[in-house]
Every structure is written in C-alpha cells, then in structure tokens.
Design a protein around this motif. Structure first.
Motif, PDB file in Angstrom:
ATOM      1  N   HIS A  66      28.818 -53.691  26.387  1.00 26.16           N
ATOM      2  CA  HIS A  66      28.334 -53.092  25.449  1.00 26.16           C
ATOM      3  C   HIS A  66      29.355 -52.838  24.361  1.00 26.16           C
ATOM      4  O   HIS A  66      29.142 -52.869  22.920  1.00 26.16           O
ATOM      5  N   ILE A  67      30.602 -51.858  24.592  1.00 24.89           N
ATOM      6  CA  ILE A  67      31.700 -52.057  24.009  1.00 24.89           C
ATOM      7  C   ILE A  67      32.170 -53.473  22.920  1.00 24.89           C
ATOM      8  O   ILE A  67      32.894 -53.848  21.764  1.00 24.89           O
ATOM      9  N   ASP A  68      32.429 -54.421  23.731  1.00 22.42           N
ATOM     10  CA  ASP A  68      32.791 -56.301  23.580  1.00 22.42           C
ATOM     11  C   ASP A  68      31.118 -56.683  22.289  1.00 22.42           C
ATOM     12  O   ASP A  68      31.914 -57.053  21.293  1.00 22.42           O
ATOM     13  N   ALA A  69      30.400 -56.242  22.208  1.00 22.98           N
ATOM     14  CA  ALA A  69      29.043 -56.537  21.757  1.00 22.98           C
ATOM     15  C   ALA A  69      29.503 -56.004  20.705  1.00 22.98           C
ATOM     16  O   ALA A  69      29.256 -56.491  19.155  1.00 22.98           O
ATOM     17  N   LEU A  70      29.860 -54.776  20.284  1.00 23.53           N
ATOM     18  CA  LEU A  70      30.389 -53.925  18.829  1.00 23.53           C
ATOM     19  C   LEU A  70      31.410 -54.446  18.906  1.00 23.53           C
ATOM     20  O   LEU A  70      31.814 -54.581  16.607  1.00 23.53           O
ATOM     21  N   LEU A  71      32.382 -54.487  19.458  1.00 21.10           N
ATOM     22  CA  LEU A  71      33.533 -55.513  18.400  1.00 21.10           C
ATOM     23  C   LEU A  71      33.525 -56.856  18.110  1.00 21.10           C
ATOM     24  O   LEU A  71      33.775 -56.844  16.711  1.00 21.10           O
ATOM     25  N   ALA A  72      32.355 -57.874  18.699  1.00 21.63           N
ATOM     26  CA  ALA A  72      32.160 -58.519  17.833  1.00 21.63           C
ATOM     27  C   ALA A  72      31.320 -58.667  16.555  1.00 21.63           C
ATOM     28  O   ALA A  72      31.799 -59.423  15.485  1.00 21.63           O
ATOM     29  N   VAL A  73      31.079 -57.034  16.727  1.00 24.22           N
ATOM     30  CA  VAL A  73      30.326 -57.274  15.047  1.00 24.22           C
ATOM     31  C   VAL A  73      31.383 -56.965  14.001  1.00 24.22           C
ATOM     32  O   VAL A  73      31.581 -57.190  13.690  1.00 24.22           O
ATOM     33  N   LYS A  74      32.244 -56.486  14.792  1.00 22.88           N
ATOM     34  CA  LYS A  74      33.440 -56.068  13.353  1.00 22.88           C
ATOM     35  C   LYS A  74      34.215 -57.021  13.446  1.00 22.88           C
ATOM     36  O   LYS A  74      34.483 -57.410  12.052  1.00 22.88           O
ATOM     37  N   ASP A  75      34.634 -57.817  14.076  1.00 26.70           N
ATOM     38  CA  ASP A  75      34.871 -59.107  14.694  1.00 26.70           C
ATOM     39  C   ASP A  75      34.409 -59.461  12.925  1.00 26.70           C
ATOM     40  O   ASP A  75      34.686 -60.868  12.200  1.00 26.70           O
ATOM     41  N   ALA A  76      33.029 -60.390  12.886  1.00 25.54           N
ATOM     42  CA  ALA A  76      32.489 -61.310  12.283  1.00 25.54           C
ATOM     43  C   ALA A  76      32.422 -60.385  10.874  1.00 25.54           C
ATOM     44  O   ALA A  76      32.901 -60.970  10.078  1.00 25.54           O
ATOM     45  N   VAL A  77      32.412 -58.834  10.698  1.00 18.74           N
ATOM     46  CA  VAL A  77      32.893 -58.748   8.945  1.00 18.74           C
ATOM     47  C   VAL A  77      33.948 -58.206   8.586  1.00 18.74           C
ATOM     48  O   VAL A  77      34.128 -58.514   7.187  1.00 18.74           O
ATOM     49  N   ALA A  78      35.317 -57.780   9.546  1.00 17.74           N
ATOM     50  CA  ALA A  78      36.216 -58.437   9.394  1.00 17.74           C
ATOM     51  C   ALA A  78      36.759 -59.641   8.815  1.00 17.74           C
ATOM     52  O   ALA A  78      37.199 -59.689   7.823  1.00 17.74           O
ATOM     53  N   ALA A  79      36.033 -61.099   9.242  1.00 19.29           N
ATOM     54  CA  ALA A  79      36.211 -62.172   8.448  1.00 19.29           C
ATOM     55  C   ALA A  79      35.332 -62.350   7.700  1.00 19.29           C
ATOM     56  O   ALA A  79      36.493 -63.620   6.834  1.00 19.29           O
ATOM     57  N   SER A  80      34.976 -61.511   7.108  1.00 16.63           N
ATOM     58  CA  SER A  80      34.154 -61.667   5.713  1.00 16.63           C
ATOM     59  C   SER A  80      34.610 -61.890   4.725  1.00 16.63           C
ATOM     60  O   SER A  80      36.159 -61.234   4.772  1.00 16.63           O
ATOM     61  N   ALA A  81      34.257 -62.482   3.746  1.00 11.38           N
ATOM     62  CA  ALA A  81      35.070 -62.280   2.196  1.00 11.38           C
ATOM     63  C   ALA A  81      34.843 -62.037   1.085  1.00 11.38           C
ATOM     64  O   ALA A  81      35.704 -61.517   0.312  1.00 11.38           O
ATOM     65  N   ASP A  82      33.538 -61.392   1.690  1.00 11.62           N
ATOM     66  CA  ASP A  82      32.780 -60.044   0.636  1.00 11.62           C
ATOM     67  C   ASP A  82      34.117 -58.830   0.573  1.00 11.62           C
ATOM     68  O   ASP A  82      34.614 -58.521   0.850  1.00 11.62           O
ATOM     69  N   PRO A  83      33.741 -57.626  -0.527  1.00 16.15           N
ATOM     70  CA  PRO A  83      33.282 -56.983  -1.226  1.00 16.15           C
ATOM     71  C   PRO A  83      33.992 -56.479   0.289  1.00 16.15           C
ATOM     72  O   PRO A  83      33.169 -56.019   1.050  1.00 16.15           O
ATOM     73  N   PRO A  84      35.058 -55.190   0.152  1.00 13.70           N
ATOM     74  CA  PRO A  84      34.890 -54.120   1.137  1.00 13.70           C
ATOM     75  C   PRO A  84      33.609 -52.882   1.367  1.00 13.70           C
ATOM     76  O   PRO A  84      33.573 -52.526   2.629  1.00 13.70           O
ATOM     77  N   GLU A  85      32.746 -52.923   0.040  1.00 17.77           N
ATOM     78  CA  GLU A  85      31.969 -51.896   0.256  1.00 17.77           C
ATOM     79  C   GLU A  85      30.671 -52.744   0.856  1.00 17.77           C
ATOM     80  O   GLU A  85      29.496 -52.110   1.686  1.00 17.77           O
ATOM     81  N   THR A  86      30.295 -54.286   1.186  1.00 17.20           N
ATOM     82  CA  THR A  86      29.976 -54.827   1.228  1.00 17.20           C
ATOM     83  C   THR A  86      29.763 -55.332   2.919  1.00 17.20           C
ATOM     84  O   THR A  86      28.912 -54.369   3.535  1.00 17.20           O
ATOM     85  N   ARG A  87      30.743 -55.337   2.793  1.00 21.17           N
ATOM     86  CA  ARG A  87      31.050 -55.450   4.811  1.00 21.17           C
ATOM     87  C   ARG A  87      31.019 -53.717   5.116  1.00 21.17           C
ATOM     88  O   ARG A  87      30.547 -53.927   5.823  1.00 21.17           O
TER      89      ARG A  87
END
Length: 198
Positions: A66-87
């Motif tokens: 479960h936590i690894d799946a949540l980490l994957a969510v975090k990693d995907a968002v962290a890799a985004s170039a979107d502004p911080p509020e959007t992320r």
C-alpha cells in the motif's frame, strides 16, 4: 539446486495479503489469527506458512504494498513540471483516488503500525515520511514567506488528517465526488497559506 518459484507465486501472495488486510481492518491485528485468515481466504495454514514465516510478515507485506503505491503517486506528481499548487491538487486527487479502492489497506496502515518488527516499522515510517516531506516542500514553495517550519509541518499533518480518514465516511455514490473533496482539502490549506484555491 535453487528452488523454482511457481508461476502464480506473486498472485498467491497478493491474495493472502488482500484477505489479511480485510481481516485486520475488520478485527484488528490482534483479533485475527492465521487460522482465521486461512478460513477467510479458503487457504490452508500450511500454504500461508509457505509464503510467510509469521503473521507480522503478512501485515508488513500488506502495508508495504500500500505505501509503495502511495509512493508511486508521490513520485509521479514530483516528476510533473506543473506549478506547485497544481501538483498539490494532483497529489490530493491521486491519493484519494487510490484510497477509494484500498480502504482496508489504509485502515491497516493507520492503525496497526505498532505490530510490526522494528525494522519493518522503520521501513514503513521512512516511506511515509518521504511522502509527507514532499508535500511540505510544495507548501514551502507555495508560501515563500513561511519561516516557522514547525507550524508548516503542522499544516501538512492537518492536510493529511483531512485526506487519510476519508475511508471512514466517503461513499463513491454520494453527492460529492472524491476530486471535489480533494480540492476542498487543498483549498483549505491554500487559503491558510494565503493562496486561495481556484
């Protein structure tokens, strides 16, 4: 000669951990035995012990997946170039999206951590901290004038307090969808940071 792993090895482990998460969420770790798990999943006790040496290992595997799946969510968002509020908004939506299908695992993660061995607990906590630290980094960029890191950490924990307990009351068929709930949590934090949500 090394033992050959069965083709369905991972599937059987996943089935055991899924039934365990459901059982532990309903009864608590201390209220469910290996015999209970075997009965609930239609497994033999010997099959369970073939995959796991102890009940704590099953709990750890349920939490870790479960936590690894949540980490994957975090990693995907962290890799985004979107502004911080959007992320931040994407993070909240993606986490709630994952929680909806994993309420048993979420309950186990929140309530049963102390039943793990010290090494297992440290692994889970380290991964949780990585998600929280990333969220705090977004908050820090959003509020560039924030000087009290302790107060900022409290805001991060309040943010997760809003998100993490939705499994207790959210209904997918209810009048408010999960994306709107995620946005409301973000708006509450952004408003407190001096950046009203849009």
């Amino acid at each position: 000669m090394a033992r050959i792993q069965a083709a369905d090895y991972d599937a059987k482990r996943a089935a055991i951990t899924a039934h365990a998460a459901h059982l532990f969420a309903a009864r608590g770790f201390g209220g469910a035995s290996i015999a209970d798990l075997a009965a609930a999943g239609g497994f033999s006790k010997s099959l369970i012990y073939h995959y796991y040496a102890a009940k704590e290992d099953i709990l750890y595997d349920a939490m870790r997946s479960h936590i690894d799946a949540l980490l994957a969510v975090k990693d995907a968002v962290a890799a985004s170039a979107d502004p911080p509020e959007t992320r931040l908004r994407k993070l909240a939506r993606a986490l709630l999206d994952h929680y909806v299908g994993a309420s048993d695992s979420q309950k186990v993660l929140l309530y049963e951590l102390n039943h793990l061995t010290a090494a297992q607990r440290d692994d889970i906590v380290t991964k949780q901290r990585a998600i929280v630290d990333f969220t705090q980094s977004l908050f820090t960029v959003i509020d560039r004038h924030a000087s009290d890191r302790d107060a900022l950490r409290v805001k991060v924990m309040l943010f997760y307090g809003m998100l993490n307990w939705t499994h207790n009351w959210f209904r997918p068929d209810g009048p408010i969808g999960r994306d709107r709930i995620a946005d409301q949590a973000v708006d509450a934090i952004l408003g407190d940071l001096g950046h009203p949500g849009t």
